[in-house]
Design an enzyme around this catalytic site. Structure first.
Site, mmCIF file in Angstrom:
data_model
loop_
_atom_site.group_PDB
_atom_site.id
_atom_site.type_symbol
_atom_site.label_atom_id
_atom_site.label_comp_id
_atom_site.label_asym_id
_atom_site.label_seq_id
_atom_site.Cartn_x
_atom_site.Cartn_y
_atom_site.Cartn_z
ATOM 1 N N ARG A 164 -40.598 0.566 -9.327
ATOM 2 C CA ARG A 164 -40.096 0.078 -10.613
ATOM 3 C C ARG A 164 -41.206 -0.638 -11.388
ATOM 4 O O ARG A 164 -41.287 -0.509 -12.617
ATOM 5 C CB ARG A 164 -38.906 -0.854 -10.396
ATOM 6 C CG ARG A 164 -37.674 -0.194 -9.793
ATOM 7 C CD ARG A 164 -36.870 0.578 -10.791
ATOM 8 N NE ARG A 164 -36.362 -0.210 -11.879
ATOM 9 C CZ ARG A 164 -35.143 -0.075 -12.392
ATOM 10 N NH1 ARG A 164 -34.295 0.791 -11.894
ATOM 11 N NH2 ARG A 164 -34.753 -0.806 -13.431
ATOM 12 N N HIS A 181 -25.075 -5.026 -9.593
ATOM 13 C CA HIS A 181 -25.146 -4.177 -10.778
ATOM 14 C C HIS A 181 -25.444 -2.716 -10.473
ATOM 15 O O HIS A 181 -25.010 -1.844 -11.205
ATOM 16 C CB HIS A 181 -26.202 -4.745 -11.727
ATOM 17 C CG HIS A 181 -26.154 -4.181 -13.103
ATOM 18 N ND1 HIS A 181 -25.010 -4.163 -13.875
ATOM 19 C CD2 HIS A 181 -27.118 -3.606 -13.873
ATOM 20 C CE1 HIS A 181 -25.269 -3.619 -15.046
ATOM 21 N NE2 HIS A 181 -26.537 -3.258 -15.079
#
Length: 270
Positions: A176, A243
């Protein structure tokens, strides 16, 4: 293999795998997000569908042209143009967070293009008292605002996305972080995502909301406005989950979504 498709004012990166009824997958706005980073682990469970996985404008390998239009609205129109170019007349849309908001906008503006909607903690619908922002959004906006964000900041962000922090692996953080440096969005903070609240009633597609009970980015307390705003919506809540539902609870997510897309028990019980 990643390809690109011309959407008129830019090219969107995408992958196209499997065969069967199309599913268009739309990722979130977190730093370093791409279509495959969000959904690559889920695709094998949907190999009997044609899976079009998009990098939304400004993320992954998709450049974002200069625009004053709200990001959700801008991205929705480009996704529909990509569907046109790829010969996808009608599809299921699966979107998480920002991608869920883009999916809702498509369902509002282009209802004939959408069969079913799956939305994981979607953005675009804020409570009246926001800000202050949940801690996950604070970290997201802080990362976006940094001139050169650090790997430590990425590690903090990724750990906030999952309930089980062992899933925030060093490999995931590195992936990421490196992706975020390739396509670090230059946006006002907070970004002008746009507000979908007034048009929720326009969504006619059967809709499945999937939420992590412990989400610290788009909290479960934000769900009722969407649930009650869409006429044909149902909500599934997964405990011990934040999430990234599709990553943290992949087996359950895959099962729930497959049942819903084929009109199985989840749909039949409504």
């Amino acid at each position: 293999m990643t390809s690109t498709v011309d959407v008129g004012d830019a090219e969107l990166a995408y992958t196209d795998t499997g065969s069967g009824h199309p599913v268009v997958w739309l990722h979130g706005s977190g730093p370093g997000a791409t279509g495959l980073s969000n959904f690559g682990g889920n695709l094998p469970a949907f190999a009997d569908h044609r899976n079009v996985v998009v990098d939304l404008p400004g993320w992954g390998r998709s450049p974002r042209p200069a625009t004053d239009e709200p990001l959700i609205f801008h991205a929705a129109d480009r996704v529909v143009r990509a569907m046109d170019a790829l010969g996808v007349e009608r599809a299921h849309l699966v979107g998480n967070s920002y991608g869920g908001a883009v999916a809702m906008r498509i369902a509002m503006k282009y209802p004939e293009r959408v069969e079913r909607l799956v939305l994981m903690a979607p953005g675009g619908v804020l409570p009246p008292d926001a800000p202050p922002w949940p801690v996950g959004l604070e970290h997201l906006f802080g990362y976006m605002a940094a001139e050169k964000p650090s790997r430590d900041a990425m590690a903090q962000f990724v750990r906030l996305m999952v309930y089980d922090e062992s899933l925030a692996t060093e490999e995931l953080i590195d992936e990421r972080y490196e992706s975020s440096l390739r396509a670090h969005p230059e946006l006002p903070i907070p970004p002008n995502f746009g507000d979908l609240t007034p048009d929720l009633r326009l969504i006619g597609a059967p809709t499945l909301l999937v939420w992590g009970r412990d989400d610290q980015t788009v909290p479960l307390s934000w769900a009722p406005r969407i649930l009650h705003g869409i006429a044909d919506a149902e909500l599934r809540v997964l405990p011990n989950c934040r999430h990234w539902v599709q990553y943290e609870r992949a087996p359950e997510f895959n099962h729930i979504v497959r049942e819903f897309l084929r009109g199985g028990p989840a749909a039949a019980e409504r």
